[in-house]
Design a protein around this motif. Sequence first.
Motif, PDB file in Angstrom:
ATOM      1  N   THR A   1       0.843  -1.206   0.000  1.00 36.24           N
ATOM      2  CA  THR A   1       0.000   0.000   0.000  1.00 36.24           C
ATOM      3  C   THR A   1       0.868   1.242   0.000  1.00 36.24           C
ATOM      4  O   THR A   1       0.614   2.194  -0.739  1.00 36.24           O
ATOM      5  N   LEU A   2       1.909   1.218   0.839  1.00 32.58           N
ATOM      6  CA  LEU A   2       2.805   2.375   0.922  1.00 32.58           C
ATOM      7  C   LEU A   2       3.515   2.599  -0.417  1.00 32.58           C
ATOM      8  O   LEU A   2       3.616   3.732  -0.895  1.00 32.58           O
ATOM      9  N   ALA A   3       3.968   1.501  -1.018  1.00 35.27           N
ATOM     10  CA  ALA A   3       4.659   1.614  -2.312  1.00 35.27           C
ATOM     11  C   ALA A   3       3.719   2.193  -3.360  1.00 35.27           C
ATOM     12  O   ALA A   3       4.103   3.079  -4.137  1.00 35.27           O
ATOM     13  N   PHE A   4       2.484   1.698  -3.372  1.00 33.75           N
ATOM     14  CA  PHE A   4       1.495   2.212  -4.333  1.00 33.75           C
ATOM     15  C   PHE A   4       1.267   3.713  -4.100  1.00 33.75           C
ATOM     16  O   PHE A   4       1.213   4.498  -5.048  1.00 33.75           O
TER      17      PHE A   4
ATOM     18  N   PHE B   1       1.989   6.564  -6.777  1.00 31.14           N
ATOM     19  CA  PHE B   1       0.847   7.392  -7.200  1.00 31.14           C
ATOM     20  C   PHE B   1       1.132   8.881  -6.925  1.00 31.14           C
ATOM     21  O   PHE B   1       0.869   9.739  -7.768  1.00 31.14           O
ATOM     22  N   GLY B   2       1.684   9.134  -5.720  1.00 30.98           N
ATOM     23  CA  GLY B   2       1.992  10.514  -5.336  1.00 30.98           C
ATOM     24  C   GLY B   2       3.002  11.149  -6.279  1.00 30.98           C
ATOM     25  O   GLY B   2       2.831  12.288  -6.722  1.00 30.98           O
ATOM     26  N   VAL B   3       4.062  10.380  -6.611  1.00 31.02           N
ATOM     27  CA  VAL B   3       5.100  10.899  -7.510  1.00 31.02           C
ATOM     28  C   VAL B   3       4.513  11.161  -8.902  1.00 31.02           C
ATOM     29  O   VAL B   3       4.780  12.191  -9.534  1.00 31.02           O
TER      30      VAL B   3
ATOM     31  N   MET C   1      -6.731   6.291  10.238  1.00 32.57           N
ATOM     32  CA  MET C   1      -5.946   7.134   9.329  1.00 32.57           C
ATOM     33  C   MET C   1      -4.945   6.270   8.547  1.00 32.57           C
ATOM     34  O   MET C   1      -3.723   6.431   8.666  1.00 32.57           O
ATOM     35  N   PRO C   2      -5.455   5.321   7.742  1.00 28.66           N
ATOM     36  CA  PRO C   2      -4.536   4.464   6.970  1.00 28.66           C
ATOM     37  C   PRO C   2      -3.836   5.245   5.856  1.00 28.66           C
ATOM     38  O   PRO C   2      -4.230   6.371   5.540  1.00 28.66           O
ATOM     39  N   THR C   3      -2.838   4.620   5.273  1.00 31.95           N
ATOM     40  CA  THR C   3      -2.010   5.299   4.257  1.00 31.95           C
ATOM     41  C   THR C   3      -2.844   5.832   3.094  1.00 31.95           C
ATOM     42  O   THR C   3      -2.630   6.956   2.632  1.00 31.95           O
ATOM     43  N   LEU C   4      -3.790   5.025   2.627  1.00 31.88           N
ATOM     44  CA  LEU C   4      -4.593   5.470   1.475  1.00 31.88           C
ATOM     45  C   LEU C   4      -5.464   6.673   1.824  1.00 31.88           C
ATOM     46  O   LEU C   4      -5.701   7.544   0.981  1.00 31.88           O
TER      47      LEU C   4
END
Lengths: 315, 165
Positions: free
Chosen positions: A24-27, A31-33, B57-60
């Motif tokens: 999830t963090l990688a996605f 996505f943010g970049v 407050m999850p990452t998404l």
Amino acid sequence: MEARFALAQYRSRSGFGQLISRSTLAFAVVFGVLVYVLGASSDPRLEPLRRIALDVSAPITGFVSAPFRFVRDAMSNFSGFLDVYEQNRTLREDIVQLNQWREVARRFEEENARLRALHNVSLAPNYDYITAQVVGSSGGSFSHSMMINVGRSGGIGPGAVALDGGGVVGRVVSVGKHAARVLLVTDLASRIPIIVEGAGKKSTDEDTKDEIVRAILVGDNSAAPLLQFATKTEGIKPGQRITTSSDGGVYPKGLPIGEVERDGEGFRVRLAANFDRLEFVRILLDRTDRAIDADAVLIVSQPDENSEEDGGTVE
Amino acid sequence: MKQKSLSVWTIIAIIVTTITGLALSALPLGAGSGAAVWPNFTLCVVFFWLVHRPLGMPTLAILFIGLIGDLISGGVLGAGMLALLIGSQFVQAGAKALARSAFGVRWFAFGGFVAVVFLIEWILNSLPRWSPLPIGVPFAQFLVTVIAYAPVSILFRKVLRVGRT
């Protein structure tokens, strides 16, 4: 209430949980970049997203800001109440003076209309105004823009110029159905072609025109934008009036912006618009050219039919 | 340690406070250079729930809040979102310890969180122009945001208490 949501344990120590968390963090980072790269290059594919955000956020921001506006207006009304007598006296004096000016303006309008009819002239593009309320600011300290509560449904489009009572405030850069975003002249991305009035040499010969000094007004997130790329700097002096030029076709010619002020070796522009209390702005609506091919008609408002002193339509 | 699951009340509180925080951050209190320096309430909201109810407050969700914040502010799209995402990772890493610590420690940590977010946002907003942005106004906003966290935190804790009763 006893009902509980059976959500998965946060950041589970199990391998699968960690894998999900890291994926999830990688996605999110990718996505943010991606959005940042598109946003930094002002990719037009993001425009629909901005429009939707404008239409959704403008009413919410307007609703949330209502109590703050109420308090601010109450304070303003109270301070106005304290000097109501002084204001009344000033207004009476102004009315007397304005009545005189109204008569002068009517005479000029009448004369202009007759002359236009005689020469069958084609007028420069005319502009209408629509008044919009400011419902949100950029909030962040890295950009200078504001949200207004008029959008496509009000007839405005990208590039429309926003003014307050003093001068140019900015131009519309994004338009939703019922809201729009105005990029302020102080923003770093703002570039406006301008004319420095009185900086060029006056022509002594009737056949040649006066020299016009053109420049670019460059926003730098400060209260007074920079005056750069002037065609000639010798004649520029503090206090000279700055107006828009029609170079580039973005701004109509002659809209007031501010006055020149010195900044070390260079120049800045003290803006005429009052950014401290920007509650309402006027948005210029472009109208098509219209040629006068019939009898001239006065542009001033229609006079009261019962009033004997008012003039009528010129025939 | 098992994280607390979320009650309906807490979920509603998180959604309402987040929307209010985003809207309050964009109040029309002047514009441009004439705008009053106003706290970034979104950061207060995100930090509070990250520490006290990390499940909410999850990452998404942080990604989405950052995106909405960027769309409302009209700045470089993605800059605020990335800054919030990176800053929140530091808070998530120390959330358990912060939840048990004294308020002063949490307040100090919030200052660090805001500093990281503002620094990254400043860099990301400067990059497309190849010139550093002025830091005066961002620094002033950093200060008022840190000050604003104390009353926001007190108010939110009361909201959580109401949910328990």
